[in-house]
Design a protein around this motif. Structure first.
Motif, PDB file in Angstrom:
ATOM      1  N   MET A   1       0.817  -1.207   0.000  1.00  0.00           N
ATOM      2  CA  MET A   1       0.000   0.000   0.000  1.00  0.00           C
ATOM      3  C   MET A   1       0.861   1.271   0.000  1.00  0.00           C
TER       4      MET A   1
ATOM      5  N   GLN B   1      -0.876   7.963   2.320  1.00  0.00           N
ATOM      6  CA  GLN B   1      -1.496   6.680   2.652  1.00  0.00           C
ATOM      7  C   GLN B   1      -2.910   6.862   3.198  1.00  0.00           C
TER       8      GLN B   1
ATOM      9  N   LEU C   1      -5.197   6.969   0.341  1.00  0.00           N
ATOM     10  CA  LEU C   1      -5.346   5.627  -0.221  1.00  0.00           C
ATOM     11  C   LEU C   1      -6.343   4.817   0.606  1.00  0.00           C
ATOM     12  N   TYR C   2      -6.181   4.851   1.918  1.00  0.00           N
ATOM     13  CA  TYR C   2      -7.075   4.064   2.777  1.00  0.00           C
ATOM     14  C   TYR C   2      -8.490   4.636   2.843  1.00  0.00           C
TER      15      TYR C   2
ATOM     16  N   ARG D   1      -6.333  -4.283   1.220  1.00  0.00           N
ATOM     17  CA  ARG D   1      -5.827  -4.798  -0.060  1.00  0.00           C
ATOM     18  C   ARG D   1      -6.909  -5.490  -0.872  1.00  0.00           C
TER      19      ARG D   1
ATOM     20  N   LEU E   1      -8.926  -2.915  -2.642  1.00  0.00           N
ATOM     21  CA  LEU E   1      -8.116  -2.341  -3.717  1.00  0.00           C
ATOM     22  C   LEU E   1      -7.987  -3.331  -4.879  1.00  0.00           C
TER      23      LEU E   1
END
Length: 188
Positions: free
Chosen positions: A37, A48, A51-52, A58, A61
């Motif tokens: 990640m 990050q 992203l989260y 994961r 994603l």
């Protein structure tokens, strides 16, 4: 969603999501079966936390990357719908893309069987029109059915995964693509 009406994503959020999907696809194309990640966030040019916010883990994603790659596939395949003679080039390009995204295919195996089947079905359905046109025009064997394409994808994936040497795997998969395509297409 507010009162049953979906809320549109802000442009920066849409841009971030697209950058994440592209970065994750790149990482997976490099043969990584564990998409880190932090590396994906770095390549996407985001933090990050961003992203989260988009993908809590994961698995989420990976599912989004598969959907993104299926959208690319559907667009590519639709471009060949009116070109029956181009079906071989299309199938070759798609099989090469599969080799490049071998890491993603490995990750998909972690999904439950129902989700795997939905993704597989969507990929196969994308080929229905171009395949039928290629058959109609005599470019492809008449007994080929869309389900046979799933078998082709599985065979090429097996060859691509046969070695840890990425270059050797690509060379072996390339040869398999030629052999497979020669079995699918009628001689010129």
């Amino acid at each position: 969603m507010l009162y049953g009406t979906p809320i549109a994503r802000r442009r920066d959020a849409q841009r971030n999501r697209a950058a994440i999907l592209e970065a994750a696809s790149e990482v997976l194309a490099e043969g990584e079966t564990v998409a880190l990640m932090p590396e994906i966030a770095r390549r996407a040019g985001i933090g990050q936390a961003t992203l989260y916010r988009h993908f809590p883990d994961r698995l989420a994603l990976t599912a989004a990357v598969v959907t993104y790659q299926l959208e690319i596939l559907e667009t590519r395949v639709a471009g060949y719908a009116g070109d029956p003679a181009g079906f071989r080039a299309l199938l070759r390009a798609v099989l090469h893309s599969q080799i490049e995204l071998c890491g993603l295919v490995k990750l998909v195996r972690r999904f439950d069987a129902g989700l795997q089947e939905r993704f597989r079905r969507r990929a196969i359905n994308a080929f229905a029109v171009p395949l039928s046109r290629a058959i109609e025009h005599g470019h492809v064997r008449a007994d080929l059915v869309p389900e046979d394409l799933s078998l082709l994808f599985t065979m090429v994936q097996g060859v691509a995964e046969a070695t840890d040497d990425v270059r050797a795997a690509r060379a072996a998969a390339d040869r398999a693509v030629d052999l497979v395509l020669d079995g699918v297409f009628r001689p010129a």
